[in-house]
Design a protein around this motif. Structure first.
Motif, short mmCIF file in Angstrom:
data_model
loop_
_atom_site.label_atom_id
_atom_site.label_comp_id
_atom_site.label_asym_id
_atom_site.label_seq_id
_atom_site.Cartn_x
_atom_site.Cartn_y
_atom_site.Cartn_z
N PHE A 93 0.66 -1.39 0.22
CA PHE A 93 -0.01 0.01 0.06
C PHE A 93 0.87 1.39 -0.01
O PHE A 93 0.65 2.29 -0.84
N ILE A 94 1.88 1.31 0.76
CA ILE A 94 2.89 2.41 0.82
C ILE A 94 3.47 2.84 -0.45
O ILE A 94 3.48 3.80 -0.92
N GLU A 95 3.96 1.36 -1.00
CA GLU A 95 4.67 1.74 -2.29
C GLU A 95 3.87 2.22 -3.49
O GLU A 95 4.01 3.00 -4.08
N ALA A 96 2.65 1.70 -3.31
CA ALA A 96 1.45 2.10 -4.25
C ALA A 96 1.35 3.63 -4.23
O ALA A 96 1.48 4.36 -5.44
N GLU A 97 1.12 4.11 -3.00
CA GLU A 97 0.93 5.57 -2.85
C GLU A 97 2.14 6.42 -3.24
O GLU A 97 2.00 7.60 -3.83
N CYS A 98 3.40 5.87 -2.85
CA CYS A 98 4.61 6.80 -3.01
C CYS A 98 5.03 6.62 -4.49
O CYS A 98 5.97 7.65 -4.87
N THR A 99 4.46 5.84 -5.28
CA THR A 99 4.98 5.71 -6.74
C THR A 99 4.06 6.43 -7.61
O THR A 99 4.37 6.41 -8.94
N LYS A 100 3.03 6.90 -7.02
CA LYS A 100 2.17 7.74 -7.97
C LYS A 100 2.69 9.07 -8.47
O LYS A 100 3.64 9.52 -7.76
N ASP A 101 2.23 9.64 -9.42
CA ASP A 101 2.78 10.76 -10.20
C ASP A 101 2.92 12.04 -9.14
O ASP A 101 3.97 12.61 -9.51
N SER A 102 2.14 12.00 -8.50
CA SER A 102 1.61 13.32 -7.48
C SER A 102 1.84 12.98 -6.41
O SER A 102 1.43 11.80 -5.74
N TRP A 103 2.52 13.59 -5.47
CA TRP A 103 2.43 13.60 -3.80
C TRP A 103 1.39 14.37 -3.26
O TRP A 103 1.46 14.96 -2.07
N LYS A 104 0.55 15.09 -3.89
CA LYS A 104 -0.64 15.99 -3.38
C LYS A 104 -1.53 15.11 -2.70
O LYS A 104 -1.74 13.94 -2.79
#
Length: 399
Positions: A71-82
């Motif tokens: 889950f953490i990896e999926a969120e941190c690899t998204k294009d935006s950190w918004k």
């Protein structure tokens, strides 16, 4: 950070005393999330953490959790950190951080990372002592008022003598002269709407010590006066008759930053200094940017930013620039991303507190200026003189 990620469902608030430390933590996560994911996945602590007591304490709560790591990896690899804060910590209800005065410059960055969670300033404190608390926690940052607690110390107030309620002296001593002692006002006698410099006598032995904060009386809670924090008392920049304080510089920066909005860009950190190596001397602002747009920012936009800042400064600055020619064109130097982290690291290495560190709005220490200059990627000057009307002294164009 590892403990917070491993227990992400239990986190109900995030923050730090000052926003600089908190934003630094998010940037740390941005750089090292893969190592943290590995630790969460395997239930181990990275070998770079060598303190045995720290490793033992963390291992007591850390368990292997591959699903959470995914889950953490999926969120941190998204294009935006918004909105990364609410994405990783879905039960976080607010950001606990002091955001009054010039700290308000960090509001856009905090809103970006937190998906506009409420920004809560709970405590008014300094290294001298704790002063008071915010009784209306979820008010807007611009409306934060602190109720001073009389048992924390003995508080007195020096009526503010600066123009437009901002002290305009270059440097104020920490002790009071005889005349100033006669002007002191007790906590029970302050007047609503008036500005004062805070003077404190503490249990640890400080006697009538000038804290250096300028406060405005905002109202009362029962019989206890409440105060808005305005600014620090000292002038940030000065060349000739111009005395630019931090409130004025902050307002000028806010006006100039609007020129970057069409390019989906913002100033994440800034500081300034007076460059006396040129004739005439001139103001220099170091900007670190966050650019999310795909369109490059033309040099003319940065030049417009320079002029906007100059147009926002006081009568005496504009007189020196446009009429007396005693002040040179204002300069913006854009620095590499991560420069202000390097600045913080250097200050901490000299003894500054990590938890209480605030980016200085003006740097005078030569090694700090050298560090900033070594990371400049582009430089821009004001293309013309700001407007100036003889005899018309409007201290701040933004008022």
């Amino acid at each position: 950070m590892l403990c917070g990620l491993s227990q992400n469902q239990q986190v109900i608030s995030v923050g730090s005393f000052f926003p600089t430390s908190f934003i630094r933590a998010i940037r740390f996560l941005e750089k090292h999330w893969s190592l943290l994911c590995k630790d969460v996945r395997t239930g181990t602590v990275d070998a770079s953490i060598t303190d045995p007591s720290v490793r033992e304490a963390v291992m007591e709560i850390l368990k292997p959790d591959p699903k959470l790591a995914d889950f953490i990896e999926a969120e941190c690899t998204k294009d935006s950190w918004k909105g990364i804060i609410t994405r990783l910590w879905p039960n976080a209800k607010y950001v606990n951080v002091t955001i009054t005065g010039t700290m308000s410059q960090y509001i856009p960055t905090l809103d970006y990372y937190s998906n506009s969670l409420p920004l809560v300033s709970t405590l008014y404190a300094a290294s001298e002592c704790s002063f008071g608390i915010n009784l209306n926690l979820f008010c807007k940052p611009s409306e934060v008022a602190y109720t001073l607690i009389p048992t924390m110390g003995y508080f007195e107030f020096l009526p503010n003598q600066g123009i437009d309620g901002v002290v305009n002296s270059i440097s104020m001593p920490k002790t009071l002269n005889k005349e100033e002692q006669q002007q002191l006002v007790d906590l029970a006698d302050v007047k609503i709407g008036q500005d004062y410099e805070l003077v404190v006598t503490t249990y640890s032995g400080l006697y009538r010590y000038r804290v250096g904060d300028v406060l405005r009386v905002a109202g009362y809670k029962n019989n206890a006066p409440q105060f808005n924090f305005l600014c620090r008392e000292n002038v940030v920049l000065s060349i000739d008759a111009d005395h630019t304080n931090e409130v004025e510089l902050q307002n000028a920066m806010r006006n100039a930053s609007a020129n970057l909005f069409p390019f989906d860009a913002r100033v994440t950190e800034y500081t300034s200094y007076v460059n006396n190596a040129t004739v005439p001397s001139h103001y220099v602002l170091f900007w670190e940017l966050s650019v999310n747009g795909s369109t490059p920012i033309p040099p003319s936009v940065f030049e417009d930013c320079c002029l906007t800042i100059e147009e926002s400064l006081n009568f005496f600055y504009r007189q020196g620039r446009a009429y007396e020619k005693s002040i040179g064109p204002l300069e913006i130097r854009v620095v590499e991303i991560g420069t202000f982290d390097k600045l913080m690291d250097y200050c901490v290495s000299l003894g500054a507190s990590m938890s209480q560190y605030k980016t200085p709005l003006c740097v005078k220490f030569e090694p700090l200026i050298d560090l900033l200059n070594s990371r400049v990627v582009s430089s821009y000057f004001s293309p013309m003189c700001p407007k100036w009307v003889p005899g018309y002294r409007k201290w701040n164009n933004t008022n």
